[in-house]
Enzyme design. Structure first.
Site, PDB file in Angstrom:
ATOM      1  N   HIS A  11      -3.109  11.042   0.981  1.00  0.00           N
ATOM      2  CA  HIS A  11      -3.007  12.655   0.723  1.00  0.00           C
ATOM      3  C   HIS A  11      -2.759  13.227   1.626  1.00  0.00           C
ATOM      4  CE1 HIS A  11      -3.658  16.020  -1.613  1.00  0.00           C
ATOM      5  NE2 HIS A  11      -3.839  15.335  -2.853  1.00  0.00           N
TER       6      HIS A  11
ATOM      7  N   GLU B 222       2.754  12.346  -1.929  1.00  0.00           N
ATOM      8  CA  GLU B 222       2.033  11.253  -2.446  1.00  0.00           C
ATOM      9  C   GLU B 222       2.811  10.401  -3.476  1.00  0.00           C
ATOM     10  OE1 GLU B 222      -1.605  13.456  -4.207  1.00  0.00           O
ATOM     11  OE2 GLU B 222      -0.406  15.140  -3.650  1.00  0.00           O
TER      12      GLU B 222
ATOM     13  N   HIS C  34      -8.139  11.830  -8.538  1.00  0.00           N
ATOM     14  CA  HIS C  34      -8.304  11.086  -7.265  1.00  0.00           C
ATOM     15  C   HIS C  34      -9.357  10.303  -7.348  1.00  0.00           C
ATOM     16  CE1 HIS C  34      -4.821  13.434  -6.086  1.00  0.00           C
ATOM     17  NE2 HIS C  34      -5.132  14.301  -5.652  1.00  0.00           N
TER      18      HIS C  34
HETATM   19  C1  GLA Z   1      -2.823  16.631  -5.880  1.00  0.00           C
HETATM   20  C2  GLA Z   1      -2.971  17.256  -7.090  1.00  0.00           C
HETATM   21  C3  GLA Z   1      -2.874  18.805  -6.851  1.00  0.00           C
HETATM   22  C4  GLA Z   1      -4.380  19.253  -6.194  1.00  0.00           C
HETATM   23  C5  GLA Z   1      -4.201  18.267  -4.810  1.00  0.00           C
HETATM   24  C6  GLA Z   1      -5.453  18.342  -4.079  1.00  0.00           C
HETATM   25  O1  GLA Z   1      -1.927  16.586  -5.244  1.00  0.00           O
HETATM   26  O2  GLA Z   1      -1.913  17.034  -7.879  1.00  0.00           O
HETATM   27  O3  GLA Z   1      -2.958  19.410  -8.161  1.00  0.00           O
HETATM   28  O4  GLA Z   1      -5.671  18.627  -6.854  1.00  0.00           O
HETATM   29  O5  GLA Z   1      -4.022  16.960  -5.100  1.00  0.00           O
HETATM   30  O6  GLA Z   1      -5.989  19.506  -3.992  1.00  0.00           O
END
Ligand code: GLA
Length: 374
Positions: free
Chosen positions: A199, A336, A128
């Site tokens: 997110h 997402e 991220h």
């Molecule tokens: C995304 C990732 C997950 C986790 C979340 C945040 O969806 O794929 O593995 O890291 O973000 O907690």
């Protein structure tokens, strides 16, 4: 006395003649640890929906949606104050994610023969956007009216290890069709990679109102991208046929979330990118979610080739969110919309390269409605 009355009448007449303030409303939402003031903007529509978005991280803090009887509930996880959003490790509640949504294997990639090293903030991998991704920066806001909020962030060449000065603009629009629309745009002055998303964790029964296992979901994907133990795609595009990943027809999320399936075990539930079935270039249906109790439904439409379906497997009850609600395991689901994880290292995945002169442009729509009681 007579003069006072005259003044009052004049003031009232002037107030009623003054053109209405068409700009979106905002209010202070605390200060960052660095002392920067954060603003919270409110978008409203004619159907009683309301979205609150802040300039820190471009975070969708709250989203009020009516149920089948018209009763509104806040359907996204989050915090009442800015402090909550500093928690570590970050759950990324409601945040804009950049420069790269999801993981880049080994925290490195090569572009035009140059290797770029990124923060390894998720085991050996990059997640991220790094240590200070777009979820932790201040966005500049412009509100042309009460239904639009335009957020802009200029990311410097080399920031978090990525090449190119990048200008990103994300516009949140709340339409009278009960759609929350996100338009992402960006330009660069050097070849770079980019994968922007949001997110938000949704719970259509209302934030903090239990887990999402009884929500029904349809995901418009014949294939998904299986992962290794670090949740990096192996490169394969695997058919969902006969697997717990087959959501081509609506199913309860909880039905097979703990199935003895190697991919489910690696993800601790669903934490996978689905390869969306697409026929054109415009926004197309990616997923549909329904909460049988409240009747709230959400359709996700996108121009993106993929969607990360994440079922909040890392939530463990240690976070206390809005209104003091404790967020237990799987209390929210994320959809997402994105390019596939680790695309910079996977030549067979759709390209995430952005070049100078080109316009990065993607759209995702979250459309809300409700069904009659069953
Ligand atoms: C995304 C990732 C997950 C986790 C979340 C945040 O969806 O794929 O593995 O890291 O973000 O907690």
């Amino acid at each position: 006395m007579a003069t006072d009355k005259l003044v009052l009448v004049c003031a009232l007449v002037m107030a009623s003649c003054t053109p209405q303030n068409k700009e979106g409303k905002s209010q202070p939402f605390g200060k960052t640890p660095a002392g920067e003031p954060v603003e919270l903007f409110t978008l409203t529509n004619s159907k009683g929906m309301r979205a609150d978005i802040m300039t820190y991280g471009g975070i969708l803090v709250s989203l009020k949606v009516p149920d089948r009887s018209g009763k509104p509930a806040d359907v996204v996880l989050g915090f009442d104050t800015l402090d909550g959003y500093q928690s570590n490790p970050p759950p990324y509640f409601g945040a804009l994610i950049g420069r790269y949504g999801n993981r880049i294997g080994g925290g490195r990639f090569t572009l035009n023969g140059t290797e770029y090293k990124l923060a390894q903030n998720n085991g050996p991998n990059h997640l991220h956007g790094g240590l200070r991704g777009f979820d932790k920066v201040m966005w500049k806001a412009r509100t042309p009216d009460a239904q639009n909020l335009e957020l802009t962030y200029v990311s410097k060449d080399g920031e978090e290890g990525y090449p190119g000065n990048l200008t990103a603009t994300v516009t949140y629009t709340l339409t009278d069709n009960n759609e929350l629309k996100l338009d992402y745009r960006a330009t660069t002055d050097k070849d770079t990679v980019l994968n922007l998303t949001n997110h938000s964790y949704f719970n259509l029964a209302g934030q903090g109102e239990g887990d999402i296992l009884s929500h029904q979901i349809m995901i418009n994907a014949d294939r998904f991208t299986p992962v290794d133990s670090g949740l990096i795609p192996t490169g394969e595009l695997r058919s969902v046929e006969g697997t717990p990943f087959d959501f081509r027809h609506p199913k309860a999320i909880g039905e097979r979330i703990d199935a003895p399936d190697a991919q489910i075990i690696l993800g601790k539930g669903y934490d996978h990118n689905f390869v969306l079935n697409r026929s054109g270039n415009g926004p197309e249906l990616a997923a549909k979610v329904m909460d049988p109790k409240s009747g709230r439904m959400m359709e996700v439409l996108t121009t993106e080739p993929g969607v990360q379906f994440y079922t909040g497997n890392f939530l463990d009850g240690s976070i206390r969110g809005k209104g003091g609600k404790v967020y237990g395991r799987r209390f929210g689901l994320c959809l997402e919309t994105q390019h596939f994880p680790d695309s910079p290292n996977k030549p067979n995945f759709p390209s995430v390269v952005l070049k100078p002169g080109a316009q990065y442009q993607t759209t995702t729509v979250y459309k809300f409605s409700s069904n009659a009681s069953q």
